[in-house]
Enzyme design. Structure first.
Site, short mmCIF file in Angstrom:
data_model
loop_
_atom_site.label_atom_id
_atom_site.label_comp_id
_atom_site.label_asym_id
_atom_site.label_seq_id
_atom_site.Cartn_x
_atom_site.Cartn_y
_atom_site.Cartn_z
N PRO A 126 0.79 -1.22 0.00
CA PRO A 126 0.00 0.00 0.00
C PRO A 126 0.83 1.28 0.00
CG PRO A 126 -0.13 -1.11 2.13
CD PRO A 126 0.52 -2.07 1.17
N ASN A 127 0.35 2.21 -0.80
CA ASN A 127 0.90 3.56 -0.92
C ASN A 127 2.22 3.64 -1.67
OD1 ASN A 127 -1.26 4.89 0.54
ND2 ASN A 127 -0.45 3.82 2.34
N ARG B 255 5.13 10.91 -2.65
CA ARG B 255 4.82 10.62 -1.24
C ARG B 255 6.03 10.93 -0.35
NH1 ARG B 255 4.62 4.50 1.23
NH2 ARG B 255 3.90 5.10 3.29
N TYR C 43 11.09 8.96 1.27
CA TYR C 43 11.12 7.88 0.28
C TYR C 43 11.86 8.25 -1.02
CZ TYR C 43 7.72 5.83 3.43
OH TYR C 43 7.11 5.31 4.54
N ASN D 285 8.12 -5.46 -0.52
CA ASN D 285 7.99 -4.31 0.38
C ASN D 285 6.49 -4.24 0.67
OD1 ASN D 285 7.75 -1.93 1.73
ND2 ASN D 285 9.00 -0.73 0.31
N ALA E 97 2.91 -0.67 4.94
CA ALA E 97 2.37 -0.70 6.30
C ALA E 97 1.90 -2.10 6.71
CB ALA E 97 1.23 0.30 6.41
N GLU F 67 12.70 -9.19 2.49
CA GLU F 67 11.85 -8.06 2.90
C GLU F 67 12.63 -6.77 2.64
OE1 GLU F 67 10.89 -8.32 7.06
OE2 GLU F 67 10.25 -6.22 7.15
N HIS G 158 12.62 -2.41 2.77
CA HIS G 158 12.05 -1.11 3.13
C HIS G 158 12.95 -0.01 2.60
CE1 HIS G 158 9.06 -3.06 5.48
NE2 HIS G 158 10.00 -3.80 6.02
N ARG H 75 12.44 5.32 12.78
CA ARG H 75 11.14 5.99 12.68
C ARG H 75 10.25 5.58 13.87
NH1 ARG H 75 8.88 5.27 6.81
NH2 ARG H 75 7.48 6.90 7.57
C1 DQA Z 1 8.04 1.22 4.07
C2 DQA Z 1 8.04 1.49 5.57
C3 DQA Z 1 6.67 1.24 6.16
O1 DQA Z 1 6.69 1.49 7.55
C4 DQA Z 1 5.66 2.17 5.52
O2 DQA Z 1 4.37 1.92 6.03
C5 DQA Z 1 5.68 2.10 4.04
C6 DQA Z 1 6.97 2.02 3.35
C7 DQA Z 1 9.41 1.58 3.42
O3 DQA Z 1 9.59 1.16 2.28
O4 DQA Z 1 10.23 2.27 4.01
O5 DQA Z 1 4.65 2.18 3.38
O6 DQA Z 1 7.81 -0.16 3.86
#
Ligand code: DQA
Length: 148
Positions: free
Chosen positions: A12-13, A20, A25, A76, A79, A100, A102, A109
């Protein structure tokens, strides 16, 4: 000719990459990230399946649907990393090795981002290297697949 297929999941997102919170990011978009990965995959002789969704069940579905096709997954989960037992169960349920990823360093954070439902099942975790972390992950997936 590609010998391996790798599933690349962005949760998501991550479709909003580029606009964003760029201070967290960066300015690369999802499309430019996918292009960068495709270039590396071509060099390595890997075929990528790119998948992005804002919906937990869709992520579970793609993991199940591609189970006989792919050898590895880069994920990735956004959230959902911090909340989803369902995505963890799907990856374990189809016995798919995964890294995994990020983009940001989740450990510097908010505290709720420090816990992951995936990390203890992942072969590796790449955190805080920006979008270049995906390329690094792909190179390592290749190393894993060709050396196991
Ligand atoms: C994320 C870190 C997560 O905490 C966050 O909710 C994201 C992006 C990252 O790529 O740093 O959506 O996975």
């Amino acid at each position: 000719m590609s010998f391996y297929k790798v599933l690349v999941i962005n949760g998501p997102n991550l479709n909003l990459l580029g606009t964003r919170e760029p201070e967290i990011y960066g300015s690369d978009t999802l499309a430019s990230l996918q292009e960068m990965l495709d270039k590396k995959a071509k060099e390595l002789g890997i075929e990528l399946i790119h998948f992005q969704s804002n919906h937990e069940g869709d992520i579970v579905d793609i993991i199940q649907k591609t189970r006989n096709e792919v050898s590895f997954c880069l994920i990735n989960a956004g959230a959902y990393t911090h909340t989803s037992v369902a995505i963890r169960d799907a990856l374990c349920g189809v016995d798919l090795p995964f890294y995994e990823i990020h983009i940001s360093n989740v450990h510097k954070r908010e505290e709720f981002r420090h816990h992951s439902f995936l990390s203890d099942k992942a072969l590796g975790v790449i955190v805080g290297f920006g979008v270049r972390g995906y390329v690094y992950a792909l190179e390592n997936a290749y190393y894993y697949l060709t050396n196991k």
